[in-house]
Design a protein around this motif. Structure first.
Motif, PDB file in Angstrom:
ATOM      1  N   ASP A 140       0.815  -1.212   0.000  1.00 55.01           N
ATOM      2  CA  ASP A 140       0.000   0.000   0.000  1.00 55.01           C
ATOM      3  C   ASP A 140       0.849   1.262   0.000  1.00 55.01           C
ATOM      4  O   ASP A 140       0.407   2.319  -0.467  1.00 55.01           O
ATOM      5  N   LEU A 141       2.063   1.158   0.533  1.00 57.10           N
ATOM      6  CA  LEU A 141       2.967   2.313   0.527  1.00 57.10           C
ATOM      7  C   LEU A 141       3.152   2.853  -0.882  1.00 57.10           C
ATOM      8  O   LEU A 141       3.191   4.078  -1.088  1.00 57.10           O
ATOM      9  N   ILE A 142       3.273   1.939  -1.849  1.00 54.40           N
ATOM     10  CA  ILE A 142       3.584   2.346  -3.227  1.00 54.40           C
ATOM     11  C   ILE A 142       2.496   3.265  -3.768  1.00 54.40           C
ATOM     12  O   ILE A 142       2.790   4.329  -4.340  1.00 54.40           O
ATOM     13  N   GLU A 143       1.243   2.888  -3.559  1.00 56.36           N
ATOM     14  CA  GLU A 143       0.134   3.705  -4.073  1.00 56.36           C
ATOM     15  C   GLU A 143      -0.148   4.902  -3.165  1.00 56.36           C
ATOM     16  O   GLU A 143      -0.366   6.021  -3.645  1.00 56.36           O
ATOM     17  N   ASP A 144      -0.119   4.669  -1.848  1.00 54.95           N
ATOM     18  CA  ASP A 144      -0.471   5.738  -0.916  1.00 54.95           C
ATOM     19  C   ASP A 144       0.461   6.939  -1.051  1.00 54.95           C
ATOM     20  O   ASP A 144       0.034   8.100  -0.945  1.00 54.95           O
ATOM     21  N   GLU A 145       1.750   6.667  -1.281  1.00 52.08           N
ATOM     22  CA  GLU A 145       2.733   7.751  -1.365  1.00 52.08           C
ATOM     23  C   GLU A 145       3.230   7.975  -2.793  1.00 52.08           C
ATOM     24  O   GLU A 145       4.145   8.760  -3.010  1.00 52.08           O
ATOM     25  N   GLN A 146       2.608   7.277  -3.752  1.00 53.42           N
ATOM     26  CA  GLN A 146       2.962   7.442  -5.169  1.00 53.42           C
ATOM     27  C   GLN A 146       4.484   7.305  -5.371  1.00 53.42           C
ATOM     28  O   GLN A 146       5.145   8.175  -5.935  1.00 53.42           O
ATOM     29  N   ILE A 147       4.989   6.170  -4.899  1.00 49.94           N
ATOM     30  CA  ILE A 147       6.433   5.926  -4.962  1.00 49.94           C
ATOM     31  C   ILE A 147       6.877   5.750  -6.413  1.00 49.94           C
ATOM     32  O   ILE A 147       6.322   4.935  -7.153  1.00 49.94           O
TER      33      ILE A 147
END
Length: 372
Positions: A140-147
């Protein structure tokens, strides 16, 4: 890097090593890492996500979002070497170096907190790498923070000390543990025809492995390693009625791992039907392939070159597995090895301990990636 920060990192590593926790049980480890960052930083935001957490250094909207990841679980092994920071928990020990990975990432966060960065930098602390279900919890980090990009390293024995080993494309194989359970009916050992014994079915499944994994049938490496065979019990008057076959299946490409799994299931179903058996399947320790985007692995190369570190181009993927692939499937990323030394004890062995000098190397490598 700042000498005081390095001293803090080594102390942190020793504290983590003394208090190892197994996959998905890392409550103390997680809280200790969070407390360390809260104590020693002023510009980071800490985001608690249950089993895992990340720290964020935000430089402003419109800036690139770059993430770095470390794992923090230990192995179900005893500490047998004499260390001042030896594991205090019987049957648990940091014998893969995740204590060092987390300490590297933590002190890298300190350095960014103190010196700043032109990007938004995210420091991901992940559980349960050893069982393959940690990174999938953190996607979820990837989408939540637009990595935009994500990076990680692993210490590796057998490579020259501090050498950076990298490869474009698949870096580590996909794998999973596969269990086939077969159930028939018992009979007296003198009249086996009155029951359904799974032994021959298991033997026939094992015989099929050579064909399924043949290089002529596959584009890349495909392996099926039998890890346990169990049929019946120590009762010489009874014909076996239950059997279990456990294997680790592994492949360079996930599509070929899926095909191997399908072939084994089809074979087991056919054998079950032929021998009058019930069949079921279980899977665990599931790892994706870990593949590097060339533009990201190039950043590791440039960072190593700028820091005077030797670069080793891996001629082929490592057969081992790593769940970082769950993260790099969702955004560009790269994973590399940093050498422990050619004669240094291997990870996952009793004689192994993470080399503290690699903390500075890891921070240097991450800084170089961020500078590009």
């Amino acid at each position: 890097m700042n000498e005081h920060n390095l001293e803090l990192a080594v102390q942190l590593r020793h504290e983590l090593h003394a208090h190892p926790e197994l996959s998905n049980e890392e409550t103390w480890t997680k809280q200790h890492l969070m407390s360390f960052l809260k104590t020693h930083t002023t510009n980071l935001e800490l985001i608690d996500r249950g089993n895992w957490f990340y720290a964020a250094y935000r430089s402003g909207d419109g800036k690139p979002n770059i993430a770095f990841r470390a794992d923090f679980d230990a192995l179900p092994m005893d500490e047998v070497i004499d260390l001042p920071w030896a594991s205090e928990y019987p049957g648990k020990a940091h014998k893969c170096g995740h204590d060092g990975h987390s300490s590297t990432l933590a002190v890298f966060a300190l350095e960014i907190d103190q010196n700043g960065a032109d990007q938004n930098v995210f420091f991901l602390f992940q559980p349960a790498e050893e069982t393959g279900d940690g990174a999938i919890q953190c996607v979820d980090l990837i989408e939540d923070e637009q990595i935009d990009e994500i990076y990680a390293y692993h210490n590796m024995s057998g490579l020259p000390f501090k050498t950076v080993a990298v490869k474009d494309g698949t870096m580590m194989c996909a794998s999973k543990g596969m269990t086939i359970q077969l159930a028939g009916s018992p009979a007296h050992a003198s009249q086996p025809e009155n029951g359904q014994n799974p032994a021959l079915a298991i033997a026939n499944i094992i015989r099929s492995i050579e064909d399924f994994t043949s290089p002529e049938q596959n584009e890349g490496l495909v392996l099926c390693t039998v890890v346990q065979i169990d049929a019946g019990e120590k009762a010489f008057g009874m014909s076996a009625s239950k059997g279990t076959l456990r294997m680790t299946i592994r492949a360079l490409y996930e599509k070929e791992l899926d095909r191997l799994q399908s072939n084994l299931e089809d074979c087991a179903n056919h054998q079950a039907e032929e021998h009058g058996l019930a069949v079921s399947f279980e899977y665990q320790d599931e790892f994706p392939e870990t593949a590097n985007a060339k533009e990201c692995s190039d950043k590791f190369r440039e960072s190593a070159k700028a820091g005077g570190l030797e670069i080793l181009e891996l001629p082929e993927a490592y057969r081992g597995s790593e769940d970082f692939g769950h993260l790099s499937k969702r955004t560009k990323g790269a994973y590399c090895f940093v050498g422990n030394g050619e004669e240094y004890p291997n990870v996952h062995t009793s004689e192994y301990d993470f080399r503290d000098k690699l903390i500075e190397t890891g921070v240097q490598l991450f800084k170089g990636v961020l500078a590009q």
